[in-house]
Design a protein around this motif. Structure first.
Motif, mmCIF file in Angstrom:
data_model
loop_
_atom_site.group_PDB
_atom_site.id
_atom_site.type_symbol
_atom_site.label_atom_id
_atom_site.label_comp_id
_atom_site.label_asym_id
_atom_site.label_seq_id
_atom_site.Cartn_x
_atom_site.Cartn_y
_atom_site.Cartn_z
ATOM 1 N N THR A 1 -5.027 -8.548 -2.342
ATOM 2 C CA THR A 1 -4.596 -7.665 -3.236
ATOM 3 C C THR A 1 -3.058 -7.976 -2.044
ATOM 4 N N TYR B 1 1.187 -5.561 -1.852
ATOM 5 C CA TYR B 1 2.019 -4.963 -3.148
ATOM 6 C C TYR B 1 3.309 -5.588 -1.427
ATOM 7 N N SER C 1 6.990 -4.257 -2.332
ATOM 8 C CA SER C 1 8.526 -2.878 -2.582
ATOM 9 C C SER C 1 10.106 -3.776 -2.174
ATOM 10 N N SER D 1 9.354 -2.097 -7.035
ATOM 11 C CA SER D 1 7.842 -1.976 -6.466
ATOM 12 C C SER D 1 6.370 -2.601 -7.349
ATOM 13 N N ILE E 1 2.705 -4.996 -7.324
ATOM 14 C CA ILE E 1 1.061 -5.072 -6.825
ATOM 15 C C ILE E 1 0.530 -5.978 -7.305
ATOM 16 N N PRO F 1 1.509 0.307 -9.795
ATOM 17 C CA PRO F 1 2.422 0.373 -8.160
ATOM 18 C C PRO F 1 3.143 1.604 -8.573
ATOM 19 N N GLY G 1 3.374 2.550 -2.266
ATOM 20 C CA GLY G 1 2.072 1.789 -3.250
ATOM 21 C C GLY G 1 0.879 2.062 -2.230
ATOM 22 N N MET H 1 -2.785 0.311 -1.679
ATOM 23 C CA MET H 1 -3.600 -0.645 -2.249
ATOM 24 C C MET H 1 -5.050 -0.352 -1.909
ATOM 25 N N GLN I 1 -6.531 4.050 -4.936
ATOM 26 C CA GLN I 1 -5.246 4.260 -5.027
ATOM 27 C C GLN I 1 -4.297 5.479 -5.577
ATOM 28 N N SER J 1 6.470 -5.026 3.141
ATOM 29 C CA SER J 1 5.166 -5.286 2.280
ATOM 30 C C SER J 1 3.864 -5.236 3.014
#
Length: 275
Positions: free
Chosen positions: A44, A46, A48, A58, A60, A109, A125, A127, A132, A272
């Motif tokens: 995963t 994330y 932004s 935002s 994911i 997100p 976010g 993850m 979450q 990130s």
């Protein structure tokens, strides 16, 4: 690391002699410093981004379950995601599979706006599977109720109700253990136990269960952007002319999280990190 280090039989034999016991399970095994740079492939991510005008993204992305569906579109070099796996087939359940429905899953997100003006307050976010929503609540509370900056909010020790999933929802936490990250005061843990919560302290490498977060906040008066990145994993906060993000936005790769994005915007800040 150098292939010769990975294939060094003397190093492997030394590790085996330290940790292998025929009559019991190995304990105290830590990552081999000789191959510390060899990391498992991330699943995963994330990302932004926010600009000086208050536009933000935002985002994911995750294939889910390793290779997702294991279906590769013809002529493409990627697999399709497997998020439909989070549907259940119990009639009457809110997450039961059905037409024109999106299942509850862990691509969540977050983007928060000011109640009175609708202006951007933050993107965030966290993850980490079904941690979450729990992580989002804790980080957002730290930002809004306790007035912490993004980095302080991410640095705070977290808790996690173990075993939450998409199938059972609240039913899955009736007898769940309450995982508390190291740093939560002992008196807090004692009080929670007195109230009937079975608490388990989590430390060191096992803290990955508490998720990995990124945050960008915007001051609505000055327009100043402030970012924070996860201390429990890799990630970064970058400010200035991030033309790579700009090109991604123009190509539409991140369209799911775009809020009134101006294509002319180059002055952005991004956060990130990988799960």
């Amino acid at each position: 690391p150098d292939t010769a280090i990975l294939l060094d039989k003397a190093r492997a034999a030394a590790s085996w002699s330290r940790h292998f016991h025929p009559q019991k399970r190995a304990t105290g095994v830590v990552p081999d410093e000789a191959v510390f740079e060899a990391k498992a492939g991330p699943d995963t991510v994330y990302l932004s981004a926010a600009d000086r005008w208050g536009n933000a993204c935002s985002f994911i992305n995750s294939n889910y379950m390793g290779f997702g569906t294991c279906i590769v579109p013809d002529g493409c070099g990627f697999t399709l995601q497997n998020r439909g796996n989070n549907f259940i087939v119990r009639a009457g359940h809110p997450n039961c599979v059905g037409p024109r429905k999106f299942c509850y899953h862990t691509i969540i997100p977050g983007l928060v706006t000011e109640e009175n003006t609708g202006e951007l307050f933050c993107t965030l976010g966290v993850m980490g599977g079904f941690m979450q929503p729990q992580g989002h609540l804790q980080v957002l509370t730290a930002l809004c109720d306790y007035g912490l900056d993004p980095q302080e909010a991410l640095d705070q020790p977290r808790f996690c109700l173990q075993g939450v999933d998409s199938a059972l929802g609240s039913e899955s936490v009736e007898q769940a253990a309450l995982l508390l990250e190291e740093g939560v005061p002992a008196e807090v843990r004692s009080e929670l136990q007195r109230l009937g919560h079975p608490c388990v302290e989590v430390s060191s490498w096992s803290r990955e269960v508490f998720g990995r977060g990124q945050v960008i906040c915007r001051d609505t008066v000055s327009g100043v952007l402030c970012g924070g990145t996860e201390p429990r994993a890799d990630g970064s906060v970058l400010g200035g002319d991030t033309s790579i993000i700009h090109r991604l936005l123009l190509r539409g790769w991140l369209f799911l999280g775009i809020v009134k994005m101006h294509q002319a915007s180059l002055e952005v800040i991004r956060c990130s990190g990988w799960s």
